[in-house]
Design a protein around this motif. Structure first.
Motif, PDB file in Angstrom:
ATOM      1  N   THR A 172      61.306  45.631  95.141  1.00  8.30           N
ATOM      2  CA  THR A 172      62.762  45.496  95.079  1.00  8.30           C
ATOM      3  C   THR A 172      63.185  44.468  96.115  1.00  8.30           C
ATOM      4  O   THR A 172      62.796  44.549  97.276  1.00  8.30           O
ATOM      5  CB  THR A 172      63.454  46.847  95.343  1.00  8.30           C
ATOM      6  N   THR A 218      64.540  43.826  90.819  1.00  6.98           N
ATOM      7  CA  THR A 218      63.390  44.723  90.752  1.00  6.98           C
ATOM      8  C   THR A 218      62.334  44.055  89.886  1.00  6.98           C
ATOM      9  O   THR A 218      62.583  43.738  88.729  1.00  6.98           O
ATOM     10  CB  THR A 218      63.782  46.090  90.167  1.00  6.98           C
ATOM     11  N   THR A 278      55.968  48.035  92.110  1.00  8.41           N
ATOM     12  CA  THR A 278      57.375  47.655  91.935  1.00  8.41           C
ATOM     13  C   THR A 278      57.903  47.129  93.262  1.00  8.41           C
ATOM     14  O   THR A 278      57.788  47.787  94.296  1.00  8.41           O
ATOM     15  CB  THR A 278      58.213  48.857  91.454  1.00  8.41           C
ATOM     16  N   THR A 326      58.290  44.287  88.588  1.00  9.05           N
ATOM     17  CA  THR A 326      57.091  45.114  88.467  1.00  9.05           C
ATOM     18  C   THR A 326      55.893  44.197  88.260  1.00  9.05           C
ATOM     19  O   THR A 326      55.829  43.450  87.283  1.00  9.05           O
ATOM     20  CB  THR A 326      57.222  46.114  87.307  1.00  9.05           C
TER      21      THR A 326
END
Length: 144
Positions: free
Chosen positions: A64, A105, A62, A107
């Protein structure tokens, strides 16, 4: 001296100049053009850009990102993630995402075990497609 013809011409000119006035809004108020969109500024903390030293503890990572442009793009931004395995074969990722806030965000999925995958994240303004930033880095899935 006949003033009537001059008075009629003067009145006609006054009426014509008033009717030619440009009106941009209700009541004749002038609406200023929108300000040009600010250049995208995006920070990617905790990721070593242009480097292969990033690591994931499994097949996903992940990331950010923070948009710090002022003002933020009003219509938001599109996010495209491209991941290639060490042989240059694309690893399918989630669909294009649109973000309207200041935090992104992402992934990354399907990272190969004990190999470095090349990741490219492209952030593009929806309102101004030429306003774009691209970030590249490598990441290794550390689990066997």
């Amino acid at each position: 001296m006949p003033y009537k013809p001059y008075l009629l011409i003067l009145c006609a000119l006054a009426i014509m100049s008033g009717s030619c006035k440009k009106k941009n809004g209700p009541g004749g108020t002038v609406i200023p053009p929108p300000a040009p969109e600010a250049e995208l500024v995006v920070s990617v903390p905790n990721i070593n850009l242009n480097s292969d030293v990033n690591a994931a503890q499994g097949p996903t990572l992940t990331v950010t990102m923070k948009i710090t442009s002022t003002p933020l793009p009003a219509q938001g931004v599109n996010i495209v993630v491209t991941v290639l395995d060490p042989a240059g074969v694309p690893i399918p990722q989630n669909a294009v995402t649109t973000i309207t806030g200041d935090t992104i965000t992402v992934t990354i999925i399907g990272l190969p075990s004990l190999k470095v995958a090349d990741v490219t994240i492209t952030v593009t303004s929806k309102a101004k497609p030429t306003n774009t930033k691209t970030y590249k880095f490598g990441v290794m899935n550390k689990t066997p």
